[in-house]
Structures are given as structure tokens and as C-alpha cells.
Design a protein around this motif. Structure first.
Motif, short mmCIF file in Angstrom:
data_model
loop_
_atom_site.label_atom_id
_atom_site.label_comp_id
_atom_site.label_asym_id
_atom_site.label_seq_id
_atom_site.Cartn_x
_atom_site.Cartn_y
_atom_site.Cartn_z
N ARG A 184 -52.98 4.22 17.82
CA ARG A 184 -52.42 3.53 18.98
C ARG A 184 -53.54 3.15 19.94
O ARG A 184 -54.31 4.03 20.38
CB ARG A 184 -51.42 4.43 19.70
N HIS A 220 -53.21 -6.88 26.71
CA HIS A 220 -51.94 -6.17 26.94
C HIS A 220 -50.85 -7.10 27.45
O HIS A 220 -49.67 -6.74 27.43
CB HIS A 220 -52.13 -5.02 27.93
N TYR A 226 -46.10 -2.48 24.17
CA TYR A 226 -46.42 -1.59 25.29
C TYR A 226 -46.08 -2.29 26.61
O TYR A 226 -46.96 -2.68 27.37
CB TYR A 226 -47.90 -1.21 25.26
N SER A 256 -47.70 -1.41 30.26
CA SER A 256 -49.12 -1.50 30.57
C SER A 256 -49.34 -2.38 31.80
O SER A 256 -48.82 -3.50 31.88
CB SER A 256 -49.89 -2.10 29.38
#
Length: 319
Positions: free
Chosen positions: A34, A260, A269, A272
Motif C-alpha cells: 500500500r 493522490h 484512498y 488523502s
């Protein structure tokens, strides 16, 4: 290949900057680990923040990939100290830094890119520097399907047998690209020095003609001068500046849209949030820089940038 050879895999976390090309984070997902995105230090030093990297370490953090953004070298001693404190494997994404003596000396290994827009090129492909002989041999074997011998080895020894002892990949560079790379490598010091002189001229002229524009990294800073990034004033609409420069046949780009915030990673994600990276990416503009430029062409770019900024109204006025 480096992460694979180091045994990074499912359940592990790897610290990476978001201000990089997506390949840096992709490499972590490829091995099942990850990526944990870390903010930059500041707009003036857009390298991964050491303080935030340490804060984001957990029991699952196994490695950190530092990126020499734009060719500007990260602080080796500080990152080595963090790696020792936290027991991390230290890896360099040195795609922007070929020819710098310290690049590739930080930790376990470093990856270099020879893509077409790099300081030296084989059109595609790259190279790895690794401290450990065992690590290098593991990577060499894995890059060619995990075979225990290569074509040339079998040809020289006249023994056609080979074994496969690991799951490997087809990541070999072909001979034509390697030949091109050897020629390019001889020119790299000369080309990097040309980039250095052009970058210095850019800095001098920007201070004189575009005082509202910030140039990251104080001079001198160890660099291969891969990019010429600048940070536009907050009130300026970057696309207008890009368009005005294009009208004068001056190409610009952006390094980088934050990884991100790209759709794929934002879906993975969604929580983030890296405010310094996001603000830098909103205002960053990469000016032309390559060895075939001249001081006169740098002057043309800076004069055109000054004209574009002078003609651009603050965003509030346009709205």
C-alpha cells in the motif's frame, strides 16, 4: 523490480510522495503493498517532507521511496537517519537525477529512467543501481522471466540448459536501446552542465523580469537540472499563461498533477489530503529546459512569461 527483490508485498506500507509521476506509486501496488502519500516540505522545497514521513510511519511501514524532484537531490543524511530510526528500506526514484554522483547512494537501490524526455535517453527503459550484489543478481534474474542464465551466457558456455527459480518478468532492455544509451551516457556530463548554466540564467532573468514568480530550490542546490519549475502568483490563472506562451510557440507543462488526486488513486484512498502538494501543483509551471537551448532562447521564454503575467488579471477580477 527493486520492491519485488526486497520482498515488499501484501500487508506492507511504503511511503511515497504524491508530487511525482504515477509510476512511483504504481510500483508499490504492483507488489501488493500500500502506498502512503506524504506531503512536500514547502513550495520552495517541493521534496517529500521528512517530518511528515516520520509521522506517517506505522508498524506496517517497510520502505520509503524518495524522489529527486526536477533533478534536485533530497537530503541524504537526514533520510538515512530516519531509515535507521524506523528500520525502513530506503529506495530512490532517481528518474530525474542521472549523472549526479550522490544519486543512487542513499539506501538499498535506485531506479533511473531513460524515457525520451530524460537527461539521457534510450527512448524507453532505465537502469537500477543497488548496493548489494545479491540484490542486483536477484533483479537481473527476475527481469528475464526468472531464468538462471541469459541468452549470451548460454551461447558462450555452449550449454542450452537453464532453470527458472522465481516468478520473473520480461523487463529486459534490447541491444539497440542499450547501444543508444551508451552513446548518450558519454554526453551526459556535458548536457547536464548545459542544463545547469541555462537554469542559472533562468533564475537571474526571472528575478529581474518576473519578481512575482518563485523558483523552487535555493541556488546552488545539488541537481541534474532535469526540470525548470516555477511557481506562479496565487492570483494568476495558470491556463491563461500557458495559452499566451503557446501563442508565442513556447511549450510548457505541469509537474505534476498530484498522484493522490488522480481518479484511480482518489477512488482507492479518498481521504488523502496533502495541502502543500495540492497548492504547489495548482501554481507550478514547467518552463522549457534542454541542452539545445541557448541563453537567447531562455531570454525569449522569460520575456514572454513576463508579458503573459503582465496581461493576466487576477482571478477575482475575471470572476
Amino acid at each position: 523490480m527493486i520492491l519485488h527483490a526486497l520482498g515488499i508485498g501484501p500487508g506492507d506500507e511504503v511511503l511515497v510522495p504524491s508530487l511525482t509521476f504515477v509510476a512511483t506509486a504504481n510500483s508499490v501496488l504492483y507488489v501488493g503493498a500500500r502506498p502512503v502519500f506524504v506531503d512536500i516540505e514547502s513550495p520552495a522545497v517541493p521534496l517529500m517532507s521528512l517530518e511528515e514521513a516520520e509521522a506517517k510511519c506505522t508498524s506496517r511501514t517497510k520502505a520509503v521511496i524518495i524522489v529527486h524532484f526536477g533533478g534536485y537531490l533530497a537530503h541524504r543524511d537526514a533520510w538515512q537517519a530516519l531509515a535507521r530510526r524506523k528500520g525502513l528500506l530506503l529506495i530512490e526514484d532517481a528518474a530525474h537525477a542521472p549523472g549526479l554522483p550522490a544519486a543512487g547512494t542513499f539506501g538499498e537501490a535506485a531506479a533511473f529512467s531513460f524515457y525520451g524526455n530524460k537527461n539521457m535517453t534510450t527512448a524507453e527503459g532505465g537502469a537500477i543501481i543497488a548496493r548489494s550484489r545479491a540484490l542486483r543478481e536477484s533483479i537481473r534474474q527476475a527481469r528475464s522471466h526468472g531464468m538462471t542464465s541469459g541468452t549470451r551466457q548460454r551461447l558462450v558456455s555452449r550449454r542450452p540448459e537453464y532453470d527458472v527459480t522465481m516468478l520473473g518478468f520480461n523487463y529486459r532492455m534490447d541491444e539497440l536501446r542499450a547501444a543508444l544509451g551508451l552513446v548518450q551516457l558519454k554526453r551526459l556530463p556535458e548536457w547536464n552542465d548545459t542544463r545547469r548554466r541555462l537554469s542559472l540564467r533562468y533564475r537571474q532573468l526571472i528575478v529581474e523580469h518576473c519578481p512575482s514568480v518563485m523558483v523552487p530550490f535555493t541556488n546552488p542546490w545539488p541537481s541534474a537540472h532535469h526540470l525548470m519549475p516555477v511557481v506562479l502568483p496565487a492570483a494568476i490563472r495558470r491556463q491563461t499563461v500557458v495559452d499566451r506562451l503557446r501563442e508565442r510557440e513556447i511549450q510548457t507543462t505541469v509537474h505534476y498533477p498530484p498522484v493522490h488526486r488522480l481518479t484511480f488513486y482518489n477512488d482507492l484512498y479518498p481521504d488523502s489530503h496533502l495541502p502543500r502538494t495540492e497548492e504547489f501543483a495548482r501554481r507550478e509551471l514547467t518552463l522549457p529546459l534542454h541542452p539545445r537551448m541557448t541563453p537567447a532562447s531562455v531570454e525569449l521564454v522569460v520575456n514572454s512569461l513576463a508579458a503573459a503575467l503582465g496581461a493576466e488579471l487576477p482571478a477575482e477580477a475575471i470572476a
